[in-house]
Enzyme design. Sequence first.
Site, mmCIF file in Angstrom:
data_model
loop_
_atom_site.group_PDB
_atom_site.id
_atom_site.type_symbol
_atom_site.label_atom_id
_atom_site.label_comp_id
_atom_site.label_asym_id
_atom_site.label_seq_id
_atom_site.Cartn_x
_atom_site.Cartn_y
_atom_site.Cartn_z
ATOM 1 N N THR A 80 0.877 -1.185 0.000
ATOM 2 C CA THR A 80 0.000 0.000 0.000
ATOM 3 C C THR A 80 0.912 1.233 0.000
ATOM 4 O O THR A 80 1.334 1.684 -1.052
ATOM 5 C CB THR A 80 -0.958 0.022 1.218
ATOM 6 O OG1 THR A 80 -0.202 -0.176 2.406
ATOM 7 C CG2 THR A 80 -2.007 -1.054 1.091
ATOM 8 N N GLU A 136 5.914 4.102 7.182
ATOM 9 C CA GLU A 136 5.453 5.268 6.425
ATOM 10 C C GLU A 136 6.323 6.498 6.699
ATOM 11 O O GLU A 136 6.452 6.928 7.841
ATOM 12 C CB GLU A 136 3.982 5.551 6.743
ATOM 13 C CG GLU A 136 3.081 4.509 6.107
ATOM 14 C CD GLU A 136 1.614 4.686 6.430
ATOM 15 O OE1 GLU A 136 0.794 4.170 5.647
ATOM 16 O OE2 GLU A 136 1.299 5.324 7.438
ATOM 17 N N THR A 164 2.113 -9.527 12.095
ATOM 18 C CA THR A 164 2.173 -8.243 11.393
ATOM 19 C C THR A 164 1.005 -8.043 10.452
ATOM 20 O O THR A 164 0.161 -8.908 10.293
ATOM 21 C CB THR A 164 3.463 -8.141 10.581
ATOM 22 O OG1 THR A 164 3.548 -6.817 10.078
ATOM 23 C CG2 THR A 164 3.438 -9.096 9.420
#
Lengths: 407, 407
Positions: B153, B276, B190
């Site tokens: 993603t 991120e 995870t």
Amino acid sequence: MERIKGGVTAAKGFQAAAAAAHIKYADRTDMAMIYSEKPCKTAGTFTSNIVKAAPVTWDRAVVESGVKSQAVIVNSGIANACTGAEGGRICQETAGKAAEVLGIDEAGVLIGSTGVIGMQIPMERVKAGIEKLAADLGGDLEHGSRAAKAIMTTDTREKEAAVQIEIGGKTVTIGGMAKGSGMIHPNMCTMLAFITTDAVISKKALKKALSRDVEDTYNMISVDGDTSTNDTLLLLANGMAKNEKIRCNTPEYDRFAEALHVVNETLAKKIAGDGEGATALFEAKVTGASTKEQAKVLAKSIVCSNLTKAAVAGHDANWGRILCAMGYSGAEFDPEKADLYLESRAGKIQLVRDGSAVAYSEEKATQILSEPEVTAIADIKEGTEQASAWGCDLTHGYIDINADYRS
Amino acid sequence: MERIKGGVTAAKGFQAAAAAAHIKYADRTDMAMIYSEKPCKTAGTFTSNIVKAAPVTWDRAVVESGVKSQAVIVNSGIANACTGAEGGRICQETAGKAAEVLGIDEAGVLIGSTGVIGMQIPMERVKAGIEKLAADLGGDLEHGSRAAKAIMTTDTREKEAAVQIEIGGKTVTIGGMAKGSGMIHPNMCTMLAFITTDAVISKKALKKALSRDVEDTYNMISVDGDTSTNDTLLLLANGMAKNEKIRCNTPEYDRFAEALHVVNETLAKKIAGDGEGATALFEAKVTGASTKEQAKVLAKSIVCSNLTKAAVAGHDANWGRILCAMGYSGAEFDPEKADLYLESRAGKIQLVRDGSAVAYSEEKATQILSEPEVTAIADIKEGTEQASAWGCDLTHGYIDINADYRS
């Protein structure tokens, strides 16, 4: 109860001062003093962090000793944490100097420090600062505000609150000041907050009112999930309102506790709303809970989620992150029953019914999220208990401040 | 043990595929398939979040049923979480379609989803995607990499790992792929990780090896403290290596477990390092602990601290934040005894001895912190146990990604 202007000097007999002692900052005030004309009964709560700053250890000993306190000396810039035996000596010398200059008992001098961890405080500057502070003391509201400004670190505005109540025909005032605005995730109380009152009150009632209210106010805010080494909340009562003594389990106690709550909640929300880099105060309110504890755990998990906070910063109604944060909070609830709403001055909309999305206007949601105070409401439809927690959005400003805080 | 190239197709008999199904992303692959020529014994661990995505519920039922599985269908873009009964129907239809196209048992089709919470998955696109995937299947490493890319993603790079060991003269291979990179704070396993092996192994040994290793690998990473609704770790064993069956409490089991650990730890570190907005993998290693649990709690608290992570982003050796994070972790230790070090390819320096600062070069500290992999070492000098946790720095990139993730 009436909200009034002011902070630590709002109550009778309290004076305050600010001074530029150049402890770490070059161009601003960085020391504050609170002084009471009469010695005060004192209650306090302190950080639960195992790593405790020297002033925390000092103040706890003072509060537990039962000695009345008459002054608080605060510096910003250096936290006096992780400073070993030298840190303790600095507290001792600070109290000694203040006692000498003010002509009070050294055993009743309280100390607060905030700033960088691990650096030693330059004692000569503190001593010179204390002399300036004593010369600057004054009892008006302006002196209170200057003290509130001097204790700021990355805060963008000073934080004060005050209220008045009547107790048996006498006016009792409670006022306070606090500072944030990073390493804020109190677990006993907040970074630094000082409350003063002229109430005549038993020591037991004072302590009870403070320790109970902490749970619903300072312990319900979070800026970044980091519980500080320096969290300190002190409440000083000098008895100068001359009211009949407030004791536990009386209507007067309840009214005092309620007034204290307003001061504490106001300061706690000011800390959250002025979190490092924050552009909005973010409140999470959980309703329909079976127990208050359940509501608190869920509400706090929402305001602590980095993802939720970043969504608030982006004015993005990404409600899945709210439900997700509730889900990993550790509190039980049925996500398939949960309703979610967003509310601010711009209005209120429902986002989720029974755990799934309802049709709503993204435009309206963005409008609601663009206000400086935003509330997410989660109704878990189990019971009648509720709780609020307060945080802020997570922005570039937080990174800017903390990627290079020491320089 | 030998590290080899590859991921889910490294082990014998496993094929993979990727396809652009346009589920939410317009211009990239967003579906992946893992297919085993022979049905597989399967072990899995899943999110501890109360809010569980539909595929988590689906996979857990498959794993617990004891049915052998033969395919995994994954989509990125939409998480199929908070989607009510419709979310479950989508899993059912996905499994049905895959079974029909691949000619396998529907009860052995596993599903993974990742992306936005609360949106429904467009089923027709999934069905068309499964047909494309089946047509694309291949057993070479390139097919494995393409699958690893399709499940990303906000990840910036695909994450694969593979190793080989010898068991009784037979080569046994374990390979896997994983994806991050936000909402990463696993508590059981995870976000999404898929491990394949051709080992012949008892179901009990397979399950034991996986569930033990999760505690030291995926459960020791954090990007943002948010435990996802979709965390899924699956381990498929098809037995095609033809080794003598691996059973619990044997030397062969230990070697298999050790090899599995290398794959899991490699993938977990890749997830943390590609968090991120991250510019660095940040490892916290706690040594000298009395118990492993104590070391783990302290290490994880360090990598979870927003303040510590922002300091790493700023290459600022603000060690007080590390001690502070240890202090509020909940684990007991004596801060006055703790030593702190920083280490990376650029060298190693000591910052703190017995809880207080030592003289060190800030320039050298900044050099060390400017590397892409940075380790903070805390020696609490109580015992001989140690543990590592992995996270990443907190940067503007994290805010950019998460302030407007849905658009």
